[in-house]
Motif scaffolding. Structure first.
Motif, mmCIF file in Angstrom:
data_model
loop_
_atom_site.group_PDB
_atom_site.id
_atom_site.type_symbol
_atom_site.label_atom_id
_atom_site.label_comp_id
_atom_site.label_asym_id
_atom_site.label_seq_id
_atom_site.Cartn_x
_atom_site.Cartn_y
_atom_site.Cartn_z
ATOM 1 N N CYS A 151 13.341 6.211 6.339
ATOM 2 C CA CYS A 151 12.388 5.482 7.186
ATOM 3 C C CYS A 151 11.013 6.154 7.241
ATOM 4 C CB CYS A 151 12.941 5.328 8.596
ATOM 5 S SG CYS A 151 14.134 3.985 8.729
ATOM 6 N N MET A 152 10.997 7.475 7.318
ATOM 7 C CA MET A 152 9.715 8.184 7.386
ATOM 8 C C MET A 152 8.902 7.947 6.115
ATOM 9 S SD MET A 152 7.628 10.028 9.058
ATOM 10 C CE MET A 152 8.571 10.691 10.420
ATOM 11 N N GLU A 153 9.569 8.048 4.965
ATOM 12 C CA GLU A 153 8.878 7.840 3.694
ATOM 13 C C GLU A 153 8.366 6.402 3.574
ATOM 14 O OE1 GLU A 153 11.537 11.349 3.253
ATOM 15 O OE2 GLU A 153 11.737 9.354 4.143
ATOM 16 N N CYS A 154 9.181 5.453 4.011
ATOM 17 C CA CYS A 154 8.775 4.038 3.972
ATOM 18 C C CYS A 154 7.589 3.782 4.898
ATOM 19 C CB CYS A 154 9.941 3.135 4.338
ATOM 20 S SG CYS A 154 11.106 2.872 2.996
ATOM 21 N N SER A 155 7.623 4.386 6.076
ATOM 22 C CA SER A 155 6.532 4.203 7.038
ATOM 23 C C SER A 155 5.216 4.761 6.490
ATOM 24 C CB SER A 155 6.865 4.892 8.362
ATOM 25 O OG SER A 155 8.026 4.329 8.926
ATOM 26 N N LEU A 156 5.285 5.916 5.862
ATOM 27 C CA LEU A 156 4.082 6.517 5.274
ATOM 28 C C LEU A 156 3.562 5.669 4.110
ATOM 29 C CD1 LEU A 156 5.035 10.317 5.292
ATOM 30 C CD2 LEU A 156 3.281 9.195 6.685
ATOM 31 N N ALA A 157 4.477 5.183 3.274
ATOM 32 C CA ALA A 157 4.081 4.326 2.154
ATOM 33 C C ALA A 157 3.456 3.028 2.668
ATOM 34 C CB ALA A 157 5.286 4.027 1.266
ATOM 35 N N ALA A 158 4.014 2.470 3.756
ATOM 36 C CA ALA A 158 3.473 1.245 4.356
ATOM 37 C C ALA A 158 2.056 1.488 4.878
ATOM 38 C CB ALA A 158 4.375 0.758 5.481
ATOM 39 N N LEU A 159 1.849 2.636 5.523
ATOM 40 C CA LEU A 159 0.524 2.983 6.043
ATOM 41 C C LEU A 159 -0.482 3.110 4.899
ATOM 42 C CD1 LEU A 159 -1.324 3.773 8.399
ATOM 43 C CD2 LEU A 159 -0.522 6.133 8.126
ATOM 44 N N LEU A 160 -0.083 3.763 3.807
ATOM 45 C CA LEU A 160 -0.959 3.896 2.640
ATOM 46 C C LEU A 160 -1.292 2.532 2.042
ATOM 47 C CD1 LEU A 160 0.542 7.026 0.824
ATOM 48 C CD2 LEU A 160 -1.678 6.855 1.969
ATOM 49 N N ALA A 161 -0.294 1.646 1.980
ATOM 50 C CA ALA A 161 -0.519 0.298 1.444
ATOM 51 C C ALA A 161 -1.496 -0.479 2.325
ATOM 52 C CB ALA A 161 0.814 -0.451 1.323
ATOM 53 N N LEU A 162 -1.363 -0.345 3.653
ATOM 54 C CA LEU A 162 -2.294 -1.012 4.570
ATOM 55 C C LEU A 162 -3.712 -0.477 4.413
ATOM 56 C CD1 LEU A 162 -0.144 -1.187 7.841
ATOM 57 C CD2 LEU A 162 -0.915 -3.130 6.470
ATOM 58 N N LEU A 163 -3.846 0.838 4.291
ATOM 59 C CA LEU A 163 -5.167 1.440 4.108
ATOM 60 C C LEU A 163 -5.797 1.007 2.782
ATOM 61 C CD1 LEU A 163 -4.490 5.052 5.453
ATOM 62 C CD2 LEU A 163 -5.883 3.272 6.539
ATOM 63 N N PHE A 164 -4.969 0.883 1.744
ATOM 64 C CA PHE A 164 -5.463 0.438 0.441
ATOM 65 C C PHE A 164 -5.961 -1.003 0.528
ATOM 66 C CE2 PHE A 164 -4.608 -1.242 -3.924
ATOM 67 C CZ PHE A 164 -5.608 -0.521 -4.574
ATOM 68 N N ALA A 165 -5.204 -1.860 1.226
ATOM 69 C CA ALA A 165 -5.619 -3.261 1.407
ATOM 70 C C ALA A 165 -6.933 -3.333 2.183
ATOM 71 C CB ALA A 165 -4.522 -4.039 2.131
ATOM 72 N N TRP A 166 -7.055 -2.520 3.224
ATOM 73 C CA TRP A 166 -8.283 -2.477 4.024
ATOM 74 C C TRP A 166 -9.463 -2.044 3.156
ATOM 75 C CZ3 TRP A 166 -9.160 1.210 8.793
ATOM 76 C CH2 TRP A 166 -10.332 0.821 9.460
ATOM 77 N N TRP A 167 -9.250 -1.038 2.317
ATOM 78 C CA TRP A 167 -10.297 -0.547 1.424
ATOM 79 C C TRP A 167 -10.710 -1.619 0.415
ATOM 80 C CZ3 TRP A 167 -9.996 0.492 -3.959
ATOM 81 C CH2 TRP A 167 -11.114 1.139 -4.493
ATOM 82 N N LEU A 168 -9.726 -2.396 -0.069
ATOM 83 C CA LEU A 168 -10.034 -3.436 -1.051
ATOM 84 C C LEU A 168 -10.879 -4.558 -0.464
ATOM 85 C CD1 LEU A 168 -6.706 -3.893 -3.067
ATOM 86 C CD2 LEU A 168 -8.914 -3.133 -3.966
ATOM 87 N N ASN A 169 -10.553 -4.980 0.753
ATOM 88 C CA ASN A 169 -11.290 -6.102 1.360
ATOM 89 C C ASN A 169 -11.208 -6.027 2.884
ATOM 90 O OD1 ASN A 169 -12.299 -8.666 2.163
ATOM 91 N ND2 ASN A 169 -11.785 -9.477 0.159
ATOM 92 N N GLU A 170 -12.158 -5.324 3.475
ATOM 93 C CA GLU A 170 -12.126 -5.135 4.931
ATOM 94 C C GLU A 170 -12.468 -6.419 5.691
ATOM 95 O OE1 GLU A 170 -16.304 -3.180 6.194
ATOM 96 O OE2 GLU A 170 -15.085 -1.919 4.883
ATOM 97 N N ILE A 171 -13.141 -7.365 5.039
ATOM 98 C CA ILE A 171 -13.469 -8.634 5.705
ATOM 99 C C ILE A 171 -12.207 -9.475 5.902
ATOM 100 C CG2 ILE A 171 -14.722 -10.826 5.464
ATOM 101 C CD1 ILE A 171 -16.872 -9.200 3.925
ATOM 102 N N LEU A 172 -11.362 -9.549 4.874
ATOM 103 C CA LEU A 172 -10.129 -10.326 4.964
ATOM 104 C C LEU A 172 -9.015 -9.590 5.708
ATOM 105 C CD1 LEU A 172 -9.669 -11.969 1.430
ATOM 106 C CD2 LEU A 172 -10.147 -13.124 3.598
ATOM 107 N N PHE A 173 -9.081 -8.283 5.750
ATOM 108 C CA PHE A 173 -7.963 -7.479 6.245
ATOM 109 C C PHE A 173 -7.514 -7.878 7.649
ATOM 110 C CE2 PHE A 173 -6.206 -3.747 8.413
ATOM 111 C CZ PHE A 173 -5.153 -3.437 7.559
#
Length: 197
Positions: A151-173
């Protein structure tokens, strides 16, 4: 001001319709497993009409905001194949081949930015969902990503994925995330109620 609010509301509505369509399609495919695990499933209410309603809601989503809703739908299909990468499907392709084909279609139709934005968000949602469902999936014999990685590894990976999405398009995020949270929160509440009824 009003155009920005209207645009935000349109994206939230499209994403909410898309998320609900994906949930209905997922429940239709997983109905037997969910019944064995004692999980709430929309087919209990909608029966054979479940897939029709999934098509209905994805059509509404595509009419409102095609690039966001359809790229999210394609991303969900790609991520959904991760548990069946080597199985063969009706087209004669394996899961990873269908995932790759879907990724290429999304890239051609919507471009790399929106494709990877949607893929990142769907991966994050899937990882968080796997952490929530870890006990249920272990009891039913299904091994999700939280079972395999923790669960810890999945949670960290999920957070990284969210940050990557935000970086890609902060207007749509934020509007996209709002639509996902709105539907997902409602579905969690519905599932909790169904367990106690």
């Amino acid at each position: 001001m009003w155009p920005a609010i209207f645009n935000f509301a349109c994206i939230v509505t499209a994403v909410a319709c898309c998320a609900f369509a994906i949930k209905l399609a997922d429940d239709y495919l997983d109905q037997e497993q969910d019944r064995l695990a004692g999980q709430a499933n929309w087919t209990d209410i909608l029966g054979i009409g479940t897939m029709f309603y999934a098509i209905f809601f994805i059509s509404i989503a595509a009419a409102i905001h095609p690039s966001v809703s359809l790229s999210l739908f394609f991303a969900s299909y790609i991520v959904g194949m991760f548990n069946d990468l080597h199985s063969r499907f009706p087209l004669g392709l394996t899961g990873w081949q269908e995932s790759l084909l879907t990724l290429l279609i999304s890239l051609v139709l919507f471009g790399w930015e929106i494709t990877f934005f949607s893929l990142s968000l769907v991966i994050a949602v899937q990882l968080i969902d796997d952490c929530i469902d870890i006990k249920i999936d272990l009891n039913s014999g299904r091994r999700n990503f939280a079972c395999r990685l923790g669960c810890m590894e999945c949670s960290l990976a999920a957070l990284l994925a969210l940050l990557f999405a935000w970086w890609l398009n902060e207007i749509l995020f934020f509007p996209v995330l709002t639509g996902i949270v709105f539907v997902y929160g409602g579905l969690l509440r519905w599932t909790a109620v169904k367990r106690y009824v």
